[in-house]
Design a protein around this motif. Structure first.
Motif, PDB file in Angstrom:
ATOM      1  N   GLN A  77       0.882  -6.345 -10.342  1.00  0.00           N
ATOM      2  CA  GLN A  77      -0.161  -5.477 -10.569  1.00  0.00           C
ATOM      3  C   GLN A  77       0.035  -4.206 -10.059  1.00  0.00           C
ATOM      4  OE1 GLN A  77      -3.082  -8.645  -9.357  1.00  0.00           O
ATOM      5  NE2 GLN A  77      -4.143  -7.832 -11.330  1.00  0.00           N
ATOM      6  N   GLU A  78      -0.565  -3.100 -10.570  1.00  0.00           N
ATOM      7  CA  GLU A  78      -0.365  -1.740 -10.144  1.00  0.00           C
ATOM      8  C   GLU A  78      -1.661  -0.920  -9.960  1.00  0.00           C
ATOM      9  OE1 GLU A  78       2.756   0.099 -12.707  1.00  0.00           O
ATOM     10  OE2 GLU A  78       4.229  -1.393 -12.211  1.00  0.00           O
ATOM     11  N   ALA A  79      -1.888  -0.574  -9.262  1.00  0.00           N
ATOM     12  CA  ALA A  79      -3.292   0.485  -9.013  1.00  0.00           C
ATOM     13  C   ALA A  79      -2.977   2.007  -8.984  1.00  0.00           C
ATOM     14  CB  ALA A  79      -3.969   0.244  -7.703  1.00  0.00           C
ATOM     15  N   TYR A  80      -3.515   2.722  -9.781  1.00  0.00           N
ATOM     16  CA  TYR A  80      -3.089   4.160 -10.017  1.00  0.00           C
ATOM     17  C   TYR A  80      -4.666   4.843  -9.717  1.00  0.00           C
ATOM     18  CZ  TYR A  80       1.447   3.189 -12.194  1.00  0.00           C
ATOM     19  OH  TYR A  80       2.515   2.661 -12.422  1.00  0.00           O
ATOM     20  N   GLN A  81      -4.320   5.925  -8.952  1.00  0.00           N
ATOM     21  CA  GLN A  81      -5.594   6.874  -8.767  1.00  0.00           C
ATOM     22  C   GLN A  81      -4.947   8.421  -8.880  1.00  0.00           C
ATOM     23  OE1 GLN A  81      -7.665   7.764  -5.171  1.00  0.00           O
ATOM     24  NE2 GLN A  81      -9.475   7.035  -6.118  1.00  0.00           N
ATOM     25  N   ARG A  82      -5.702   9.213  -9.840  1.00  0.00           N
ATOM     26  CA  ARG A  82      -5.306  10.475 -10.167  1.00  0.00           C
ATOM     27  C   ARG A  82      -3.810  10.402 -10.735  1.00  0.00           C
ATOM     28  NH1 ARG A  82      -7.949  13.823  -5.305  1.00  0.00           N
ATOM     29  NH2 ARG A  82      -7.222  12.117  -4.149  1.00  0.00           N
ATOM     30  N   GLY A  83      -3.165   9.531 -11.205  1.00  0.00           N
ATOM     31  CA  GLY A  83      -1.976   9.346 -12.039  1.00  0.00           C
ATOM     32  C   GLY A  83      -1.143   8.812 -11.007  1.00  0.00           C
ATOM     33  N   LEU A 140       0.723   6.153  -8.432  1.00  0.00           N
ATOM     34  CA  LEU A 140       0.651   4.702  -8.092  1.00  0.00           C
ATOM     35  C   LEU A 140       0.310   4.634  -6.504  1.00  0.00           C
ATOM     36  CD1 LEU A 140       1.480   1.561  -8.830  1.00  0.00           C
ATOM     37  CD2 LEU A 140       3.902   2.257  -7.965  1.00  0.00           C
ATOM     38  N   SER A 141      -0.917   3.825  -6.317  1.00  0.00           N
ATOM     39  CA  SER A 141      -1.210   4.049  -5.136  1.00  0.00           C
ATOM     40  C   SER A 141      -1.260   2.479  -4.356  1.00  0.00           C
ATOM     41  CB  SER A 141      -2.634   4.296  -5.117  1.00  0.00           C
ATOM     42  OG  SER A 141      -2.801   5.571  -5.493  1.00  0.00           O
ATOM     43  N   ALA A 142      -1.189   1.342  -5.047  1.00  0.00           N
ATOM     44  CA  ALA A 142      -0.763   0.090  -4.451  1.00  0.00           C
ATOM     45  C   ALA A 142      -0.230  -0.542  -5.509  1.00  0.00           C
ATOM     46  CB  ALA A 142      -2.216  -0.433  -4.002  1.00  0.00           C
ATOM     47  N   LYS A 143       0.714  -1.737  -5.327  1.00  0.00           N
ATOM     48  CA  LYS A 143       1.171  -2.664  -6.232  1.00  0.00           C
ATOM     49  C   LYS A 143       0.991  -3.952  -5.516  1.00  0.00           C
ATOM     50  CE  LYS A 143       5.923  -2.078  -5.144  1.00  0.00           C
ATOM     51  NZ  LYS A 143       7.387  -1.822  -5.468  1.00  0.00           N
ATOM     52  N   GLY A 144       0.986  -5.088  -6.463  1.00  0.00           N
ATOM     53  CA  GLY A 144       0.881  -6.425  -5.993  1.00  0.00           C
ATOM     54  C   GLY A 144       1.554  -7.571  -6.730  1.00  0.00           C
ATOM     55  N   GLU A 145       1.512  -8.555  -6.229  1.00  0.00           N
ATOM     56  CA  GLU A 145       1.927  -9.844  -7.008  1.00  0.00           C
ATOM     57  C   GLU A 145       0.824 -10.867  -6.703  1.00  0.00           C
ATOM     58  OE1 GLU A 145       6.717  -9.587  -7.782  1.00  0.00           O
ATOM     59  OE2 GLU A 145       5.727 -11.389  -6.965  1.00  0.00           O
ATOM     60  N   TYR A 178       1.005  -1.090  -0.024  1.00  0.00           N
ATOM     61  CA  TYR A 178       0.047   0.055   0.024  1.00  0.00           C
ATOM     62  C   TYR A 178       0.918   1.071   0.212  1.00  0.00           C
ATOM     63  CZ  TYR A 178      -3.402  -3.524   1.007  1.00  0.00           C
ATOM     64  OH  TYR A 178      -4.256  -4.656   1.203  1.00  0.00           O
ATOM     65  N   LEU A 179       0.881   2.072  -1.000  1.00  0.00           N
ATOM     66  CA  LEU A 179       1.610   2.981  -1.087  1.00  0.00           C
ATOM     67  C   LEU A 179       1.082   4.450  -1.002  1.00  0.00           C
ATOM     68  CD1 LEU A 179       3.491   1.804  -4.649  1.00  0.00           C
ATOM     69  CD2 LEU A 179       4.207   1.491  -2.076  1.00  0.00           C
TER      70      LEU A 179
END
Lengths: 149, 149, 149, 149
Positions: A89-95, A97-102, A61-62
Motif C-alpha cells: 500500500q502507498e499513501a500519497y498527499q499532494r502527489g 509518496l508519503s508512506a508505504k506499507g505491507e 514513513y517517507l
C-alpha cells in the motif's frame, strides 16, 4: 490497484502538527476494504463473518502529511499464498509518496480455528490487482530516513 | 526493559470482539515514552521539541486480545545506530505474548532538517535496556499465522 | 464514585499540543466500565451481551490537558431512571478539573429491541455511587469559556 | 449548511458491530472544518494559529450506524454569539438521521488568553449557513431512547 481517498481530521494531527504515525495503519485498513468485499458480500450485514485476519503490518514513513489536503491510498496485491495475501500500500498527499506499507492477511476458518485455503475464484479476482514487480516502491527504502511525526 | 500497563477501552474492540489491530501501534507508542523522556526532559512543556521521529514500524499479531484484562507492553532497545534507534516491543495479556513489534526512530535535527547523531550520554543510558540477543521473540515468526482481529 | 487513571498518549495530542477534545468521550467511556461490570459479569467473554447503550453524551471542556501527566476520571451516578442511568464524570489533571461530562445510558433488551427496566439489585448497587447533590460541578458552567484544544 | 461524507472504517466499529459512539465527535469535528477555513486561510500551513477552541459538545445517538455505507454529516450554524458560535450537526446513513449534536466553539485570542469578538465579516459569511429555526431536529429528543453502540 484500488484507490481510497481520505480527508485528514484535525484529531489525526499530533503535537508536531503532522498526521500522527498511528493513523496510517487505520488508513491502510480503510484501503483494504475491497478485500473484505471480495470475501464477504453484503458487508453491512455480514462483517462479523469476514474471514480475513491481520497477521502482520509494516509501515515506512517517507514524508510528513499535513492537514487540509486529501490523502490517496493505493492498494495492490503483492503475493497470493495458499492461505495468506500480502498487500502493498502507498499513501500519497499532494502527489508525493508519503508512506508505504505491507500487510499480511490470513484467510481464517473460525470454526476450525485455523488458516484456510484461499478460494480459486477469489484468487483469480485478486490477480487483476497484482502490483507491477518493477514498481520502485517495492524496494526497501534507502538508509536515509525522512521525517515522520 | 521498560513496562507500560494499558487498560483496553471498549472502543478499542472491533466487530470481531477483540482489540482492533490498529490499536497496537498506539500502545507501542505509549510504551516508547521513556525514549521521549531521555531526549527531552520536562515533556509536558517541551514535547514539541522532542527530536525523535518514527521512520518505520512493524507489528506481528500473535494472539487475540480481549476486553477486561490489562495489557503489558515491554519495550527493549534492539540496536543503537549512529542516528537511529531500533526498538523491540512485546504486548502481553494474561501472560501470553499477543503481539510483538519493531520501531525505527530517528534522532532528527529540525533546524538542519536532517538526522543527527545520538548523544553519547543518551546512548549510554539506553544501553541498559538492550534486549538479550537470545530473546526468542527476536526471531521471525514461523509460518503458522495465528489470529488477529 | 469510581476512579480511573489514564496516561495520555502522544497520539492523543493535537496540533495545539494539548489533548484533543475527541479523546474525552473515549476516556469517559473507560471510566464507565464499572457499569458494564455491574450488568455483565465476566466481561471478557460476555462483552457482546452487555446491555447498556449510549443515548447521549455531553462534555464541557474547562482547561487544557497536556502530555506527561496522568488524568484521573471520577465517575458518579447522577440519576437512576426506570430504564436509563445518567452519569456525571469529571477529568482531573494535576489536581485541576479539566473536563466534565454527562452520559445517558439505556438498559436495552436486544431481543425485544426496546429499553428494559433496570433490575432493582443493580440499582441498589449503583445508589452507593450517587453524586452529592451539592457537588459544585453539577452546575452548568458560567458564561466564561476557558480553552480546549 | 455544509456537507461532509465519511466512510466508516473497520476500526470504527465496536463489539456491538456498530460504529462506536466515540467516533461521532471525531466525525462532527471533521464536519466543522469549514469554520476553520473561515477563520484561517491556508490551513495546511497555519492550522496551529486557528483560533477556535471547543468549549462544549453534545451528541444524541438516534440509530445504529453500520459498516459499508457512507455517512453524511450536515453542519449548520445555530447561533452566533459575541465570542462564540453554536453549531448544530446531523449525521445520516442510508437516509436516516442517526446522530445529532451541538458544539460550542469559542473564538480565542491566544496572546491575550481570553475569548475574542468574532469579526463581523466572518459572522456575515457564517450567517448564510444558519439553520432554519423550524428544523425539527433542533428539538430535544423525546423520551424514547433508541439504540447506540
Amino acid at each position: 490497484m484500488w484507490k481510497t481517498t481520505i480527508r485528514p481530521a484535525f484529531s489525526d494531527l499530533d503535537a508536531f502538527v503532522h498526521v500522527n504515525n498511528c493513523r496510517l495503519p487505520v488508513w491502510f485498513e480503510l484501503g483494504r476494504e475491497p478485500f473484505f468485499e471480495l470475501f464477504t458480500p453484503d458487508l453491512d450485514e455480514n462483517i462479523v463473518n469476514m474471514p480475513l485476519i491481520v497477521a502482520r503490518i509494516t509501515v515506512d514513513y517517507l514524508a510528513q502529511m499535513v492537514f487540509g489536503h486529501d490523502v490517496t491510498v493505493q492498494t495492490y496485491v503483492k503475493k497470493i499464498g495458499r492461505t495468506s495475501i500480502t498487500v502493498h500500500q502507498e499513501a500519497y498527499q499532494r502527489g508525493k509518496l508519503s508512506a508505504k506499507g505491507e500487510c499480511v492477511m490470513v484467510h481464517f476458518d473460525y470454526d476450525a480455528e485455523k488458516a484456510a485455503p484461499i478460494p480459486p475464484d477469489i484468487a483469480e479476482k485478486m490477480r487483476k490487482h497484482l502490483i507491477d514487480p518493477d514498481n520502485p516502491n517495492l524496494k526497501p527504502r534507502s538508509g536515509r530516513f525522512p521525517a515522520a511525526g
